[in-house]
Scaffold this active site. Structure first.
Site, mmCIF file in Angstrom:
data_model
loop_
_atom_site.group_PDB
_atom_site.id
_atom_site.type_symbol
_atom_site.label_atom_id
_atom_site.label_comp_id
_atom_site.label_asym_id
_atom_site.label_seq_id
_atom_site.Cartn_x
_atom_site.Cartn_y
_atom_site.Cartn_z
ATOM 1 N N ARG A 130 0.797 -1.687 0.109
ATOM 2 C CA ARG A 130 0.149 0.097 -0.459
ATOM 3 C C ARG A 130 1.054 1.556 -0.327
ATOM 4 O O ARG A 130 1.416 1.699 1.128
ATOM 5 C CB ARG A 130 -1.060 0.567 1.346
ATOM 6 C CG ARG A 130 -1.770 -0.704 1.388
ATOM 7 C CD ARG A 130 -3.690 -0.049 0.758
ATOM 8 N NE ARG A 130 -4.456 -0.915 0.702
ATOM 9 C CZ ARG A 130 -5.058 -1.642 1.420
ATOM 10 N NH1 ARG A 130 -5.385 -1.608 2.188
ATOM 11 N NH2 ARG A 130 -6.665 -2.717 0.175
ATOM 12 N N PRO A 131 1.154 2.166 -1.106
ATOM 13 C CA PRO A 131 2.427 2.616 -1.091
ATOM 14 C C PRO A 131 2.121 4.167 -0.640
ATOM 15 O O PRO A 131 1.891 5.199 -1.160
ATOM 16 C CB PRO A 131 2.264 2.865 -2.641
ATOM 17 C CG PRO A 131 0.898 2.959 -3.041
ATOM 18 C CD PRO A 131 -0.161 1.719 -2.450
ATOM 19 N N CYS A 132 2.444 4.338 0.806
ATOM 20 C CA CYS A 132 1.988 5.226 1.821
ATOM 21 C C CYS A 132 3.904 5.724 1.293
ATOM 22 O O CYS A 132 3.404 7.374 1.287
ATOM 23 C CB CYS A 132 1.887 4.752 3.411
ATOM 24 S SG CYS A 132 3.218 3.803 3.505
ATOM 25 N N HIS A 133 4.750 5.124 0.625
ATOM 26 C CA HIS A 133 5.704 5.485 0.338
ATOM 27 C C HIS A 133 5.202 7.247 -0.930
ATOM 28 O O HIS A 133 6.523 8.346 -1.124
ATOM 29 C CB HIS A 133 6.731 5.061 -0.018
ATOM 30 C CG HIS A 133 6.449 4.313 -1.044
ATOM 31 N ND1 HIS A 133 5.726 3.030 -0.863
ATOM 32 C CD2 HIS A 133 6.840 4.521 -2.925
ATOM 33 C CE1 HIS A 133 6.146 2.716 -2.213
ATOM 34 N NE2 HIS A 133 6.257 3.556 -2.772
#
Length: 165
Positions: A130-133
């Site tokens: 889940r690309p929180c970056h």
């Protein structure tokens, strides 16, 4: 009786990854060493690589630059608000970034909810997947990342958002 939690460890350019899954094989977390709020193996968990074969293949392809979107069953547990924020992260494409304010707008939250959105993103249990970056500050700054700013920089460089020095 509680349902079992399965786990495995995978090597990666970010350091060893700890993955967990539920009895149905849905991934429930991906943690890195020294992650703020990251998981650690608990008594009663079962080490089993079986539920993680697809994740291992897809993560290897992602880190090699050959995969841009994960296709894995994910099941994160949190409040309804956090789950909405985490699901909004899935719509941020590889090689792009968004802001906390844009995530708030995507879920229909008021501008004043930006701090709460940031808190939910910081509590994302499925780093990388889940690309929180891909969430940055409104001014373009690389703001906090539970896995550490060095890892955030590494991921955004891999995805072509940042240039290598």
């Amino acid at each position: 009786m509680t349902t079992p939690t399965y786990f495995t460890r995978l090597g990666s350019p970010l350091g060893p990854l700890l993955l967990t899954a539920d009895a149905d094989g849905a991934l429930t977390s991906l943690s890195v060493p020294e992650q703020k709020g990251g998981r650690t193996v608990l008594d009663g968990w079962r080490q089993d690589d079986g539920p993680f074969r697809a994740a291992a293949e897809q993560l290897a392809a992602y880190f090699a630059g050959d995969l841009k979107e994960f296709d894995l069953p994910l099941r994160a547990h949190g409040t309804a608000f956090r789950v909405r924020v985490w699901e909004a992260l899935d719509s941020v494409p590889y090689g792009a970034t968004t802001t906390y304010g844009e995530i708030a707008a995507r879920i229909g939250a008021p501008r004043a909810a930006v701090r709460a959105v940031g808190g939910a993103i910081g509590a994302n249990p499925l780093l990388v997947l889940r690309p929180c970056h891909r969430v940055i500050g409104a001014n373009g700054s690389l703001t906090g990342y539970a896995g550490g700013l060095e890892r955030k920089t590494r991921l955004l460089t891999l995805e072509g958002v940042l240039r290598t020095l």
